[in-house]
Design a protein around this motif. Sequence first.
Motif: not given
Length: 777
Positions: A564-571, A603-611, A532-536
Amino acid sequence: MLLLALGLALLIDVLRVFLPSLITLFGRAGETPAELMGLYAALWFVLPCLAPLLRPRWSLMGGAAVLVAARLGLQAFDGGTPQLALASAGVSAALFFLYGCSRTLPRAAVPTGIAAGLAFAVTVHLLLDGVDLVWRDGPLPWLATLTLSAAFAALLHPPAFAALFRSPAFAALLRSPAFAALLRSPAFAALLRSPAFAALLRPPAFPGPLAPSTGARAQSPSGAGGQAAPGGHAPGREPSSFSQVAPGSGELAPGAAWFLLGPSLLLVGMSAGLSTAAWHGLPLGEAALGLGSFGLSVALMVWLAARPVSSKRAALLLAALLVAGTVLMLATGHGQLVPLSVGGLLAVAARPGPPAVRPGAGVLGGGLVFLVGVFGYYAAYDLDLGFPNGLVATAVAVAAALVGVTSALRTPKTLDTTDATRAPEVAEVTAPTATATAADTNTSADTDTDASTADAAAGTGTGETLRGGAEGVGGAGGVRPGVPARRAAAQFSGLRRIAGLWRLAGLWRLAGLWRPVVAAVVLTGLSLAAGWRSAPAVQPKEGSSFTLLAYNIRMGFGLDGRLSLDDITAWAAAKRPDVVLLSEVDRGWLLNGGHDDLDRIARGLGLRAYFAPAADQVWGDALLTNLPVRQVVSHPLGKHGYPTGAQAQTAVIEVGGNEVGIVNTHLQSPPGQAPEVAALVRDLSAGGRRPVVLAGDLNTRPGDPEMRVLESAGLSDPLIALGNPATSPADAPVERIDHVLVTGGVRVESADVPRLPCSDHLPVMAALRITSVDQEG
């Protein structure tokens, strides 16, 4: 029980690789016909039908050995054909192992073992934030995998495992820094202290054969010191995890209990994925409530499976809960009712009674139901089945419910009311058996009562258990009414009245509920800490420039079939985009392993998400940004003969005080859906006063007629002038079907299509600048 639970956990680990590998490696993301994919998958589920040709122990031991080897191989290989081959072999090996278990394990171990295996797999998946050990590199995932495999092997052959403990290699492992770091970690300490872990390791107490008339436990022929009855174990000794029960002894679990394994894998797996996605992104209180209720359901699944269900009405209630819970899960994404009803039905199906299906046939039949259910449900997104795919999962739930109800109705009445594992209404006392009649006539009542009580306390007497109520003095079961029994009944009359009130209130059934409640609280706390994380915070941007990334991530699986989620996030984090538009976002499909792509990347990018849901509530597109968002709406698009759902997500963001419209979509049928998107662009542009950017996987080439339809809405394709870079397929791109199109008022200053092997598409990275806009009115 523990052997079955660990074997099932290993099977689920392998299935979470096998199923997505079918799509990404064998299927090549749609290049392989669906019929051929189904035949390939069916091969590995049908192959275990050869297991009856083997001895049960050979099937169990051989299947377990191949399963462990496949699981360790999956940890060692980095995707590709070896991953597909190992996962396929692991699935078949696990079914061979389960067939052997069905012919050897005692009845009492089966429902608890299945429920504990499911609960263990779900718990570990939650604690790992949906990214299983098989997708992780480094020493700690390897150490955890080796520990699980070693524990499983130890239960199979304890002497060989004892020799392993004495080996120099094991001593070196204990001295390694990685092992020391694991032991010092807070997560490991919390796991060891958890009630769920203690309950999993608690040795089971398997009952012996039931006497046909009373349901009481059969006695050893030689009394206290005799050998165990066939199918049982010696008095005072717990059986090993690898059962001593021989086929045909009457102590094997009915085939119905083993059949329920297949539907349970499907329904509990689906509920875990949907429920996980439901609490991601929520405030802490709502997330704790949603996750806590699901964790309680998982804990209750094990609790109910370990407790006999003696009422046919309870069986009917559990069956109704499973069907209703499945329908609710498909409609809302909340699957809390599914696990607990599965646990109760497992207990119902494992009750003693005349078997309708052989145990081995139940295992193989349940496996085929799982396969048909998975492919039937998810194939609807590529094939027109002619009916909603939710009916597939509902049909599986109905089949499981009917199996449970049929098992309850088939149970003999004597076993239904006098099961030896029912909670006693009063304190247990012992009465002399018919074989002690001669001794009774020469003994006073007091002496007889004292001797019987002493035998009961020692657990070695030849008397039978006497319970108040149906098994009381002069009751059924052949117990001779006599002075000792009447005196004992009178002595405990007060306790009987208290116990009657306790039972009348139904409170005795709640006496053990604190264990699953505590387990659910621990699971909730650890899962929230892990995922869990709070929204940025919203971060306004000065100036008129911003960067945009559009990427079809193919559920997070790269060209090699690895997650490859972590690879995508890191790139992406290195590029620091202001706006990220993702297509083919999976938030919990069982077919893809049950992970939440969006939460992991956001969470890896530190961005708010809208699905924006497209195919269903956990598969679609997403917008990620910390820029101010004035509005965001998801518009369903027509199918136009293509079964996969599609949507167009429209949003208005603010850059340097100016509004910019964003349209994020993944077109499945461009000829019919392009006009719908063009209309949305016109509306969002507000008569040309607001610039609009349309981006995503449009499945449209620059020269296709559908591009002319989009251009009629005022859009242009600036990437043509920037080299027209190809985006698909990722390993050898030859065409551009992923686009960034803009209207007047915004200009693409630069664009880049990096060769990133984390999907079957390449990402499009664009730098944009707002030029001239008229946003008055």
